[in-house]
Scaffold this motif. Structure first.
Motif, PDB file in Angstrom:
ATOM      1  N   SER A  46       0.829  -1.202   0.000  1.00  0.00           N
ATOM      2  CA  SER A  46       0.000   0.000   0.000  1.00  0.00           C
ATOM      3  C   SER A  46       0.864   1.253   0.000  1.00  0.00           C
ATOM      4  CB  SER A  46      -0.892   0.013   1.236  1.00  0.00           C
ATOM      5  OG  SER A  46      -1.654   1.192   1.248  1.00  0.00           O
ATOM      6  N   GLN A 139      -8.801   8.616   9.275  1.00  0.00           N
ATOM      7  CA  GLN A 139      -8.507   7.993   7.986  1.00  0.00           C
ATOM      8  C   GLN A 139      -9.755   7.812   7.149  1.00  0.00           C
ATOM      9  OE1 GLN A 139      -6.801   4.128   9.902  1.00  0.00           O
ATOM     10  NE2 GLN A 139      -7.311   3.618   7.789  1.00  0.00           N
ATOM     11  N   GLY A 140      -9.543   7.478   5.893  1.00  0.00           N
ATOM     12  CA  GLY A 140     -10.623   7.479   4.916  1.00  0.00           C
ATOM     13  C   GLY A 140     -11.785   6.581   5.274  1.00  0.00           C
ATOM     14  N   ARG A 141     -11.484   5.344   5.686  1.00  0.00           N
ATOM     15  CA  ARG A 141     -12.571   4.383   5.908  1.00  0.00           C
ATOM     16  C   ARG A 141     -13.435   4.795   7.092  1.00  0.00           C
ATOM     17  NH1 ARG A 141      -8.581  -0.451   6.398  1.00  0.00           N
ATOM     18  NH2 ARG A 141      -7.536   0.949   4.973  1.00  0.00           N
ATOM     19  N   GLU A 144     -15.739   7.241   5.765  1.00  0.00           N
ATOM     20  CA  GLU A 144     -16.777   6.535   4.996  1.00  0.00           C
ATOM     21  C   GLU A 144     -17.812   5.910   5.923  1.00  0.00           C
ATOM     22  OE1 GLU A 144     -14.507   3.535   3.030  1.00  0.00           O
ATOM     23  OE2 GLU A 144     -13.502   4.975   1.730  1.00  0.00           O
ATOM     24  N   ASN A 240      -8.575   4.067  -7.824  1.00  0.00           N
ATOM     25  CA  ASN A 240      -7.655   3.072  -7.279  1.00  0.00           C
ATOM     26  C   ASN A 240      -7.935   1.661  -7.772  1.00  0.00           C
ATOM     27  OD1 ASN A 240      -5.820   1.676  -5.722  1.00  0.00           O
ATOM     28  ND2 ASN A 240      -6.768   2.129  -3.768  1.00  0.00           N
ATOM     29  N   ASP A 269     -14.424  10.467  -3.696  1.00  0.00           N
ATOM     30  CA  ASP A 269     -13.471   9.818  -2.812  1.00  0.00           C
ATOM     31  C   ASP A 269     -12.129  10.366  -3.291  1.00  0.00           C
ATOM     32  OD1 ASP A 269     -11.500   8.237  -1.778  1.00  0.00           O
ATOM     33  OD2 ASP A 269     -12.635   6.380  -1.909  1.00  0.00           O
ATOM     34  N   ARG A 272      -6.513  10.517  -3.789  1.00  0.00           N
ATOM     35  CA  ARG A 272      -5.329  10.836  -4.599  1.00  0.00           C
ATOM     36  C   ARG A 272      -5.622  12.031  -5.511  1.00  0.00           C
ATOM     37  NH1 ARG A 272      -5.857   5.433  -3.704  1.00  0.00           N
ATOM     38  NH2 ARG A 272      -4.138   4.459  -2.556  1.00  0.00           N
ATOM     39  N   SER A 309      -9.090   9.788   2.283  1.00  0.00           N
ATOM     40  CA  SER A 309      -7.979   9.323   3.095  1.00  0.00           C
ATOM     41  C   SER A 309      -6.828  10.264   2.780  1.00  0.00           C
ATOM     42  CB  SER A 309      -7.611   7.901   2.680  1.00  0.00           C
ATOM     43  OG  SER A 309      -6.351   7.584   3.245  1.00  0.00           O
ATOM     44  N   LYS A 312      -2.693   9.369   1.717  1.00  0.00           N
ATOM     45  CA  LYS A 312      -2.125   9.257   0.369  1.00  0.00           C
ATOM     46  C   LYS A 312      -1.616  10.641  -0.038  1.00  0.00           C
ATOM     47  CE  LYS A 312      -4.962   5.519   0.500  1.00  0.00           C
ATOM     48  NZ  LYS A 312      -5.696   5.139   1.715  1.00  0.00           N
ATOM     49  N   ARG A 479      -1.727  -5.186  -7.599  1.00  0.00           N
ATOM     50  CA  ARG A 479      -1.160  -3.837  -7.605  1.00  0.00           C
ATOM     51  C   ARG A 479       0.214  -3.780  -6.937  1.00  0.00           C
ATOM     52  NH1 ARG A 479      -3.858   0.611  -3.802  1.00  0.00           N
ATOM     53  NH2 ARG A 479      -2.763  -0.670  -2.257  1.00  0.00           N
TER      54      ARG A 479
HETATM   55  N1  F0G Z   1     -10.603   5.327  -0.682  1.00  0.00           N
HETATM   56  C1  F0G Z   1      -9.581   4.999  -1.499  1.00  0.00           C
HETATM   57  C2  F0G Z   1      -9.645   5.327  -2.944  1.00  0.00           C
HETATM   58  C3  F0G Z   1      -8.473   4.343  -0.958  1.00  0.00           C
HETATM   59  O1  F0G Z   1      -7.475   4.015  -1.765  1.00  0.00           O
HETATM   60  C4  F0G Z   1      -8.451   4.053   0.424  1.00  0.00           C
HETATM   61  C5  F0G Z   1      -7.329   3.352   1.024  1.00  0.00           C
HETATM   62  C6  F0G Z   1      -9.536   4.423   1.217  1.00  0.00           C
HETATM   63  C7  F0G Z   1     -10.598   5.069   0.619  1.00  0.00           C
HETATM   64  C8  F0G Z   1      -9.576   4.146   2.690  1.00  0.00           C
HETATM   65  O2  F0G Z   1      -8.734   5.016   3.337  1.00  0.00           O
HETATM   66  O3  F0G Z   1      -6.950   3.592   4.344  1.00  0.00           O
HETATM   67  O4  F0G Z   1      -7.294   5.936   5.088  1.00  0.00           O
HETATM   68  O5  F0G Z   1      -8.924   4.219   5.671  1.00  0.00           O
HETATM   69  N2  F0G Z   1      -6.486   2.762   0.340  1.00  0.00           N
HETATM   70  C9  F0G Z   1      -5.292   2.083   0.774  1.00  0.00           C
HETATM   71  C10 F0G Z   1      -4.729   1.331  -0.390  1.00  0.00           C
HETATM   72  C11 F0G Z   1      -5.407   1.298   2.024  1.00  0.00           C
HETATM   73  O6  F0G Z   1      -3.862   0.496  -0.163  1.00  0.00           O
HETATM   74  O7  F0G Z   1      -5.103   1.603  -1.522  1.00  0.00           O
HETATM   75  P1  F0G Z   1      -7.930   4.667   4.691  1.00  0.00           P
END
Ligand code: F0G
Length: 531
Positions: A46, A139-141, A144, A240, A269, A272, A309, A312, A479
């Motif tokens: 990651s 963090q992102g999740r 969410e 992603n 979302d 990036r 998130s 990134k 990936r």
């Molecule tokens: N949305 C996208 C597009 C992501 O790539 C990720 C996390 C999340 C939400 C969740 O965010 O990790 O801060 O809770 N992606 C990582 C990855 C873990 O490896 O692509 P998070």
């Protein structure tokens, strides 16, 4: 090309034998998330939170304020959000902001504390604001889960027992997981044919924006289901799960137009966002002379809200946010109003209650004050063109390295944060979807070469548990995530040589069986596997 950075933190790579890795793989049931990082040569699982921070970020951390209520970082971070996402401001005010002494009362009052912002994504909820709309969440999740749980509760409260669909150009696995847990159906409406297309010599003059939403499919889906059954439309930038591919400005504009035609809030979302803005600048007509924040400003002008998130493109180890436009469509749809038009229940207040009860006060939401400062500084770092240029070109170097080595299935052009290989093509279409050969590839890459990747295909995206419609939307890929500001050409060359060797020996890569946890939500985080 001139190098763009030095690395400030050094980590030694251990000498580990194939036998030792084999033992560890067995002990952790071939679950790559459970494999000990300290035993790897290169970890490409990651790009999230794995960034080597810059000197500016490290120094900003010392100025972190750990107060419980309205720490300085709260004001700094919200102002940073406004700079890079809304004002299009490239003036590097961060140094000034970070250095601002909390006891410089005049300056803090004039510049930061008492600014009034209306109508934007980042009004926050300062003393005079009645409508909180920006939530720092670590963090992102987590952002969410706050969002989707609340949306579910609100919709269920209005009309119990209904099932909703949330379309996207490509939901991330945690986003899909969160949507499923709210009892809704995630859909991924991208163009798979375009994704696999590669020109003869592997070289594109311009990036074809393979991450775009297929807007025809989107409109068809809304018409078929009825707009009342589509509570939100999502665009993931960059996309992603669709191989880190970018989304064009034209596509965001069109998605926004369609969403608004049906009065559906349009969400990003935005994990990036900076890499996506870079692709727009370099490839889309009319943006070459604009700065990354100027492009971000236009991007974010199309959405009604977003989750991100910031682990990134916050160039930071921790961070996240949920925000929606003050008095925008999201707010209107999910707040309740009295007959005279006054607000009965403000969705922002509900979100704030959830934030406070689960993560922390609105001033820090699950982050320490020093992490907030590193994040604020990192958002400016990520908006620098030279940094982004070096980063995206490093990904392309890896992808071209695979391609030139004859490895089949490399997705070109590379994404903004990594390189993806189509496992169906890699295995000459000889391994069916339930062989989970992509996971076999990942396990074998760890065993033989100490390189950890992320399977984001049939196994992680739960091909076998999906409807035929959803199955057609799975891109069966592995990936190679490229950590920010951390890896050198030597690392890339090692990975290219390893994958070339594994490709040539692909017939010996084992299939994978799930022996435990097949039906658990987000199973790839817990399942036990066997080769
Ligand atoms: N949305 C996208 C597009 C992501 O790539 C990720 C996390 C999340 C939400 C969740 O965010 O990790 O801060 O809770 N992606 C990582 C990855 C873990 O490896 O692509 P998070």
């Amino acid at each position: 090309p001139t190098p763009h950075s030095y690395t400030y933190v050094t980590k030694n790579i251990p000498n580990v034998t194939v036998e030792q890795r084999e033992r560890a793989l067995k002990a952790t049931h071939y679950n790559e998330f459970a494999f000990p990082a300290g035993m790897l040569t290169i970890d490409m699982l990651s790009d999230s939170g794995t960034t080597a921070m810059t000197d500016v970020q490290w120094s900003a951390m010392f100025l972190g304020d750990e107060s419980y209520g309205r720490n300085k970082g709260y004001y700094v971070l919200l102002d940073t959000f406004r700079d890079v996402f809304e004002r299009g401001d490239d003036q590097k005010r961060i140094i000034d902001l970070v250095r601002t002494d909390c006891t410089d009362v005049e300056k803090m009052m004039n510049e930061v504390y008492l600014c009034e912002y209306e109508g934007g994504l980042f009004n926050g909820g300062s003393a005079q604001m009645e409508r909180p709309n920006t939530f720092i969440i670590q963090q992102g999740r987590a952002a969410e889960s706050v969002l989707f749980e609340l949306v579910r509760n609100i919709l269920n409260g209005r009309e119990p027992g209904k099932t909703y669909t949330i379309p996207s150009n490509g939901h991330f696995d945690t986003t899909e997981g969160n949507i499923k847990q709210m009892g809704s159906i995630p859909r991924n409406l991208y163009n798979k044919e375009l994704l696999w297309e590669v020109p003869e010599n592997g070289h594109y003059e311009k990036n074809p924006f393979k991450g775009n939403m297929d807007t025809e499919k989107l409109e068809e889906l809304i018409e078929k289901l009825g707009p009342e059954n589509v509570p939100l439309i999502y665009t993931t930038i960059t996309n992603n799960t669709v191989c880190g591919q970018p989304v064009s400005m034209a596509n965001m504009r069109e998605c926004s137009r369609i969403a608004h035609k049906y009065e559906i809030p349009y969400m990003f979302d935005a994990a990036r966002w900076a890499e996506n803005a870079y692709f727009i600048k370099v490839n889309e007509d009319g943006y070459a002379d604009k700065s990354i924040p100027e492009i971000a400003k236009e991007m974010f002008s199309y959405c009604d809200g977003f989750t991100a998130s910031l682990k990134k493109d916050g160039h930071a180890n921790m961070g996240g946010v949920l925000a929606f436009r003050d008095k925008g469509l999201f707010w209107k749809k999910f707040s309740d109003f009295n007959e005279d038009g006054s607000v009965k229940t403000d969705v922002g207040i509900l979100l704030k209650v959830k934030q406070i009860s689960s993560y922390g006060n609105d001033s820090y939401g699950g982050m320490s004050g020093r992490d907030i400062m590193a994040l604020a500084a990192g958002l400016y770092e990520a908006a620098k063109f030279d940094y982004l240029d070096a980063r995206v070109k490093q990904c392309e170097y890896l992808a071209q390295g695979f391609y030139k080595a004859g490895v089949k299935g490399v997705v070109l052009p590379a994404g903004g944060h990594g390189v993806y290989i189509n496992m169906d093509e890699f295995f000459d279409n000889k391994r069916g979807p339930e062989t989970f050969a992509g996971q076999g590839f990942s396990v074998e890459l760890i065993r033989r070469y100490g390189i950890r990747t992320a399977e984001l295909g049939n196994y992680s995206m739960e091909y076998d548990l999906k409807t035929p419609e959803q199955q057609a939307e799975v891109a069966n890929v592995v990936r190679f995530a490229v950590n920010r500001s951390q890896l050198s050409k030597e690392h890339m060359d090692y990975v290219i040589a390893a994958v070339k060797a594994l490709y040539e020996d692909r017939a010996t890569i084992p299939d994978i069986r799930i022996v435990k946890g097949k039906n658990l939500p987000m199973r790839h985080f817990h399942a036990f596997l066997e080769t």
